[in-house]
Scaffold this motif. Structure first.
Motif, PDB file in Angstrom:
ATOM      1  N   GLN A 187      21.833  51.948  -0.980  1.00  0.00           N
ATOM      2  CA  GLN A 187      22.746  52.988  -0.504  1.00  0.00           C
ATOM      3  C   GLN A 187      22.973  52.850   0.996  1.00  0.00           C
ATOM      4  O   GLN A 187      24.098  52.971   1.484  1.00  0.00           O
ATOM      5  CB  GLN A 187      22.194  54.390  -0.846  1.00  0.00           C
ATOM      6  N   ALA A 188      21.916  52.567   1.753  1.00  0.00           N
ATOM      7  CA  ALA A 188      22.039  52.438   3.207  1.00  0.00           C
ATOM      8  C   ALA A 188      22.921  51.248   3.576  1.00  0.00           C
ATOM      9  O   ALA A 188      23.727  51.332   4.513  1.00  0.00           O
ATOM     10  CB  ALA A 188      20.653  52.293   3.841  1.00  0.00           C
ATOM     11  N   VAL A 189      22.790  50.151   2.844  1.00  0.00           N
ATOM     12  CA  VAL A 189      23.632  48.973   3.101  1.00  0.00           C
ATOM     13  C   VAL A 189      25.092  49.303   2.809  1.00  0.00           C
ATOM     14  O   VAL A 189      25.987  48.979   3.606  1.00  0.00           O
ATOM     15  CB  VAL A 189      23.161  47.766   2.260  1.00  0.00           C
ATOM     16  N   LEU A 190      25.342  49.955   1.691  1.00  0.00           N
ATOM     17  CA  LEU A 190      26.713  50.342   1.358  1.00  0.00           C
ATOM     18  C   LEU A 190      27.277  51.324   2.376  1.00  0.00           C
ATOM     19  O   LEU A 190      28.435  51.218   2.782  1.00  0.00           O
ATOM     20  CB  LEU A 190      26.765  50.941  -0.053  1.00  0.00           C
ATOM     21  N   ARG A 191      26.472  52.287   2.822  1.00  0.00           N
ATOM     22  CA  ARG A 191      26.909  53.255   3.829  1.00  0.00           C
ATOM     23  C   ARG A 191      27.285  52.538   5.129  1.00  0.00           C
ATOM     24  O   ARG A 191      28.305  52.824   5.739  1.00  0.00           O
ATOM     25  CB  ARG A 191      25.799  54.281   4.068  1.00  0.00           C
ATOM     26  N   ALA A 192      26.449  51.587   5.562  1.00  0.00           N
ATOM     27  CA  ALA A 192      26.728  50.848   6.797  1.00  0.00           C
ATOM     28  C   ALA A 192      28.033  50.067   6.674  1.00  0.00           C
ATOM     29  O   ALA A 192      28.824  50.009   7.619  1.00  0.00           O
ATOM     30  CB  ALA A 192      25.564  49.906   7.118  1.00  0.00           C
ATOM     31  N   TYR A 193      28.276  49.486   5.522  1.00  0.00           N
ATOM     32  CA  TYR A 193      29.515  48.742   5.295  1.00  0.00           C
ATOM     33  C   TYR A 193      30.727  49.672   5.385  1.00  0.00           C
ATOM     34  O   TYR A 193      31.707  49.369   6.071  1.00  0.00           O
ATOM     35  CB  TYR A 193      29.471  48.057   3.926  1.00  0.00           C
ATOM     36  N   VAL A 194      30.649  50.805   4.716  1.00  0.00           N
ATOM     37  CA  VAL A 194      31.759  51.770   4.733  1.00  0.00           C
ATOM     38  C   VAL A 194      32.034  52.235   6.162  1.00  0.00           C
ATOM     39  O   VAL A 194      33.189  52.276   6.603  1.00  0.00           O
ATOM     40  CB  VAL A 194      31.458  52.974   3.808  1.00  0.00           C
ATOM     41  N   GLU A 195      30.994  52.568   6.904  1.00  0.00           N
ATOM     42  CA  GLU A 195      31.186  53.039   8.277  1.00  0.00           C
ATOM     43  C   GLU A 195      31.782  51.951   9.161  1.00  0.00           C
ATOM     44  O   GLU A 195      32.635  52.232  10.006  1.00  0.00           O
ATOM     45  CB  GLU A 195      29.873  53.566   8.833  1.00  0.00           C
ATOM     46  N   ALA A 196      31.353  50.705   8.970  1.00  0.00           N
ATOM     47  CA  ALA A 196      31.910  49.597   9.756  1.00  0.00           C
ATOM     48  C   ALA A 196      33.391  49.404   9.435  1.00  0.00           C
ATOM     49  O   ALA A 196      34.210  49.200  10.345  1.00  0.00           O
ATOM     50  CB  ALA A 196      31.138  48.318   9.484  1.00  0.00           C
ATOM     51  N   LYS A 197      33.751  49.473   8.170  1.00  0.00           N
ATOM     52  CA  LYS A 197      35.158  49.316   7.779  1.00  0.00           C
ATOM     53  C   LYS A 197      36.003  50.472   8.307  1.00  0.00           C
ATOM     54  O   LYS A 197      37.126  50.260   8.759  1.00  0.00           O
ATOM     55  CB  LYS A 197      35.284  49.215   6.260  1.00  0.00           C
ATOM     56  N   ARG A 198      35.465  51.678   8.254  1.00  0.00           N
ATOM     57  CA  ARG A 198      36.206  52.831   8.797  1.00  0.00           C
ATOM     58  C   ARG A 198      36.429  52.670  10.288  1.00  0.00           C
ATOM     59  O   ARG A 198      37.502  53.000  10.810  1.00  0.00           O
ATOM     60  CB  ARG A 198      35.460  54.129   8.511  1.00  0.00           C
ATOM     61  N   LYS A 199      35.417  52.169  10.972  1.00  0.00           N
ATOM     62  CA  LYS A 199      35.552  51.966  12.415  1.00  0.00           C
ATOM     63  C   LYS A 199      36.634  50.920  12.699  1.00  0.00           C
ATOM     64  O   LYS A 199      37.429  51.083  13.624  1.00  0.00           O
ATOM     65  CB  LYS A 199      34.205  51.528  13.003  1.00  0.00           C
ATOM     66  N   GLN A 200      36.671  49.863  11.900  1.00  0.00           N
ATOM     67  CA  GLN A 200      37.723  48.844  12.049  1.00  0.00           C
ATOM     68  C   GLN A 200      39.098  49.466  11.841  1.00  0.00           C
ATOM     69  O   GLN A 200      40.024  49.194  12.608  1.00  0.00           O
ATOM     70  CB  GLN A 200      37.541  47.730  11.015  1.00  0.00           C
ATOM     71  N   GLU A 201      39.223  50.298  10.819  1.00  0.00           N
ATOM     72  CA  GLU A 201      40.508  50.949  10.531  1.00  0.00           C
ATOM     73  C   GLU A 201      40.922  51.855  11.690  1.00  0.00           C
ATOM     74  O   GLU A 201      42.090  51.869  12.077  1.00  0.00           O
ATOM     75  CB  GLU A 201      40.419  51.741   9.236  1.00  0.00           C
ATOM     76  N   ASP A 202      39.976  52.602  12.228  1.00  0.00           N
ATOM     77  CA  ASP A 202      40.271  53.490  13.352  1.00  0.00           C
ATOM     78  C   ASP A 202      40.722  52.699  14.571  1.00  0.00           C
ATOM     79  O   ASP A 202      41.633  53.124  15.294  1.00  0.00           O
ATOM     80  CB  ASP A 202      39.049  54.350  13.710  1.00  0.00           C
ATOM     81  N   THR A 203      40.103  51.552  14.800  1.00  0.00           N
ATOM     82  CA  THR A 203      40.453  50.708  15.938  1.00  0.00           C
ATOM     83  C   THR A 203      41.884  50.183  15.775  1.00  0.00           C
ATOM     84  O   THR A 203      42.648  50.134  16.729  1.00  0.00           O
ATOM     85  CB  THR A 203      39.477  49.527  16.066  1.00  0.00           C
ATOM     86  N   ARG A 204      42.242  49.792  14.567  1.00  0.00           N
ATOM     87  CA  ARG A 204      43.598  49.286  14.315  1.00  0.00           C
ATOM     88  C   ARG A 204      44.652  50.377  14.468  1.00  0.00           C
ATOM     89  O   ARG A 204      45.738  50.126  14.921  1.00  0.00           O
ATOM     90  CB  ARG A 204      43.671  48.708  12.904  1.00  0.00           C
ATOM     91  N   GLN A 205      44.285  51.590  14.061  1.00  0.00           N
ATOM     92  CA  GLN A 205      45.266  52.698  14.086  1.00  0.00           C
ATOM     93  C   GLN A 205      45.396  53.332  15.456  1.00  0.00           C
ATOM     94  O   GLN A 205      46.410  53.910  15.774  1.00  0.00           O
ATOM     95  CB  GLN A 205      44.871  53.763  13.059  1.00  0.00           C
ATOM     96  N   GLY A 206      44.334  53.256  16.228  1.00  0.00           N
ATOM     97  CA  GLY A 206      44.370  54.002  17.483  1.00  0.00           C
ATOM     98  C   GLY A 206      44.310  53.105  18.612  1.00  0.00           C
ATOM     99  O   GLY A 206      44.593  53.119  19.691  1.00  0.00           O
TER     100      GLY A 206
END
Length: 81
Positions: free
Chosen positions: A62-81
């Motif tokens: 679960q922790a590995v999956l959570r870290a992956y999701v948070e990293a991808k969200r951060k990438q998306e935020d960087t692209r959008q903002g």
């Protein structure tokens, strides 16, 4: 939980905190979100690797999956903002 070994005693050098009564008067109970049970097919070597790390392999997954999701969200935020 203590009998199952899931609660460990504090370290001998752990600091002690004296919280004021006001803290407890304003404190509110917050329950964690309920997890959704799933069935998941994994490669045997992946499952065995996590199990070999000791108790709590599902929590680590679960922790590995959570870290992956948070990293991808951060990438998306960087692209959008």
């Amino acid at each position: 939980m203590h009998a199952q070994g899931k609660i460990k005693p504090p370290a001998p050098d752990a600091p002690e905190y004296d919280l004021p009564d006001e803290f407890w008067e304003r404190a509110e109970v917050v329950y964690p979100e309920r997890k959704t049970p799933v069935s998941l097919r994994l490669d045997p070597d992946v499952l065995e690797w996590f199990k070999a790390q000791g108790p709590g392999h599902l929590t680590r997954m679960q922790a590995v999956l959570r870290a992956y999701v948070e990293a991808k969200r951060k990438q998306e935020d960087t692209r959008q903002g």
